[in-house]
Design an enzyme around this catalytic site. Structure first.
Site, PDB file in Angstrom:
ATOM      1  N   HIS A   1      -1.686   0.659  -9.904  1.00  0.00           N
ATOM      2  CA  HIS A   1      -2.302  -0.296  -8.956  1.00  0.00           C
ATOM      3  C   HIS A   1      -3.014  -1.437  -9.702  1.00  0.00           C
ATOM      4  CE1 HIS A   1      -4.243  -0.903  -4.738  1.00  0.00           C
ATOM      5  NE2 HIS A   1      -4.015  -2.047  -5.347  1.00  0.00           N
TER       6      HIS A   1
ATOM      7  N   GLU B   1      -4.354   7.610  -4.636  1.00  0.00           N
ATOM      8  CA  GLU B   1      -4.668   6.928  -5.908  1.00  0.00           C
ATOM      9  C   GLU B   1      -6.018   7.406  -6.404  1.00  0.00           C
ATOM     10  OE1 GLU B   1      -4.334   2.699  -5.320  1.00  0.00           O
ATOM     11  OE2 GLU B   1      -2.275   2.847  -4.636  1.00  0.00           O
TER      12      GLU B   1
ATOM     13  N   ARG C   1       0.868  -1.171   0.000  1.00  0.00           N
ATOM     14  CA  ARG C   1       0.000   0.000   0.000  1.00  0.00           C
ATOM     15  C   ARG C   1       0.903   1.218   0.000  1.00  0.00           C
ATOM     16  NH1 ARG C   1      -3.544  -2.746  -1.537  1.00  0.00           N
ATOM     17  NH2 ARG C   1      -5.568  -3.144  -0.596  1.00  0.00           N
TER      18      ARG C   1
HETATM   19  C1  8YV Z   1      -7.617  -4.647  -5.237  1.00  0.00           C
HETATM   20  C2  8YV Z   1      -5.606  -4.987  -3.910  1.00  0.00           C
HETATM   21  O1  8YV Z   1      -8.131  -4.935  -6.417  1.00  0.00           O
HETATM   22  O2  8YV Z   1      -6.711  -6.930  -3.228  1.00  0.00           O
HETATM   23  C3  8YV Z   1      -6.119  -5.927  -2.886  1.00  0.00           C
HETATM   24  O3  8YV Z   1      -5.928  -5.642  -1.696  1.00  0.00           O
HETATM   25  O4  8YV Z   1      -4.768  -4.212  -3.668  1.00  0.00           O
HETATM   26  C4  8YV Z   1      -6.158  -5.013  -5.236  1.00  0.00           C
HETATM   27  O5  8YV Z   1      -5.891  -6.247  -5.754  1.00  0.00           O
HETATM   28  C5  8YV Z   1      -7.826  -3.202  -4.908  1.00  0.00           C
HETATM   29  O6  8YV Z   1      -7.447  -2.944  -3.605  1.00  0.00           O
HETATM   30  C6  8YV Z   1      -9.248  -2.751  -5.076  1.00  0.00           C
HETATM   31  O7  8YV Z   1     -10.172  -3.477  -4.337  1.00  0.00           O
END
Ligand code: 8YV
Length: 333
Positions: free
Chosen positions: A284, A265, A236
């Site tokens: 992302h 983001e 993150r």
């Molecule tokens: C998600 C991600 O698609 O799964 C996660 O935690 O970071 C991504 O794969 C994104 O966070 C949106 O939901």
């Protein structure tokens, strides 16, 4: 069909919605912000909420008095008020496992692309600059034989470690608790964070965002890294102090960064990161493949159906809320 109602948000294809609609009344919002009144009204009646990039605040929960379960289409749930959900007995599920390999691919993709300057060099060719034999100005760095330091050794960290070993790298890791089975099977070694940062040629962040990992990597930690090292962030954005990272990249404190996640983001237009030649910046897309996003949505639908049917969901995040729902405790009103 039972009488429960579900609000579904983003990322659900017709075949996922069909599965929900066979069982529940479903209100689908591709983008809740486009009709906030209708979204609020639907939430007010909803027993289940499912979707990707869910924006849920304690206020949202106040507006959803019948809510029993939330199924996020993601592994991370740092965007959700888990403590408040626990208090109210609202079950939370996520989608681990199904995205592990794809996200590990993204991490390794960034590692390779940054080390070998993939983006810079494809631009060089595209812009017609390849007019004579390449010189050191176009050289990158080896990946094989180098040391990868993984900050976090959960499912995704382990999947990256397997890739790295296949590429002939040495692997070190930090994790709250040792992983002896993993160490003996794969020959990887645990280090404290500072030692790992100093020893690694590539540092890859795979920890979830929690109060303990927020801004884990700041100016001091970046200074512990080798000037030739590369930081990869697929965790993150807020695990890294982005201003300190920009400074470190500009001043040569570290050599480069491969990033999939950012403090804000989508990345603000004035961010210097995508314009820096030693940065490979992705939008992302850690889990963003057709196959994996489909599997994540399917998994979230399964979890929501289980939770609304009173079965313990496969990917239950908050055992506290589940216990409350089972009558072991009193629900907040
Ligand atoms: C998600 C991600 O698609 O799964 C996660 O935690 O970071 C991504 O794969 C994104 O966070 C949106 O939901």
């Amino acid at each position: 069909m039972n009488s429960k109602r579900v609000v579904a948000v983003r990322r659900l294809k017709p075949w996922h919605l069909d599965r929900l609609q066979e069982r529940f009344h479903v209100d689908y919002f591709e983008e809740p912000d486009h009709d906030p009144m209708a979204y609020r009204e639907a939430l007010h009646k909803a027993h289940g909420l499912i979707g990707g990039k869910l924006q849920v605040s304690p206020g949202t929960l106040d507006d959803a008095p019948h809510l029993e379960a939330v199924a996020t289409i993601s592994v991370g749930y740092d965007n959700l008020p888990v403590d408040e959900m626990n208090r109210r007995g609202i079950v939370l599920t996520n989608t681990p496992d199904v995205l592990t390999e794809t996200t590990a691919d993204t991490g390794f993709l960034l590692l390779m692309a940054t080390a070998r300057r993939l983006v810079e060099l494809t631009d060089f060719v595209r812009q017609g600059h390849w007019t004579q034999h390449v010189s050191e100005a176009q050289f990158g760095h080896d990946v094989h034989g180098k040391t990868l330091g993984l900050v976090g050794m959960g499912r995704i960290g382990q999947a990256i470690a397997r890739r790295a070993l296949g590429f002939g790298m040495q692997v070190r890791y930090t994790h709250a608790s040792p992983k002896p089975e993993f160490e003996s099977r794969w020959g990887v070694e645990r280090r404290d964070c500072e030692t790992l940062l100093g020893e690694s040629d590539f540092v890859c962040l795979t920890v979830p965002l929690t109060p303990q990992t927020e801004y884990l990597i700041g100016a001091d930690q970046l200074r512990c890294m080798k000037p030739s090292s590369i930081l990869i962030n697929i965790a993150r954005g807020r695990v890294v102090d982005e201003a300190a990272l920009v400074h470190a990249l500009k001043e040569g404190v570290i050599a480069g960064a491969g990033l999939d996640v950012y403090e804000r983001e989508p990345l603000p237009a004035d961010s210097p990161l995508p314009r820096m030649s030693n940065v490979v910046a992705l939008p992302h897309v850690g889990s963003a493949t057709f196959e994996t996003r489909d599997a994540m949505a399917r998994c979230a639908v399964d979890n929501l159906c289980q939770a609304l049917d009173g079965e313990k969901p496969h990917d239950l995040v908050n055992a506290e809320a589940w216990a409350l729902r089972q009558g072991h405790g009193s629900l907040a009103t």
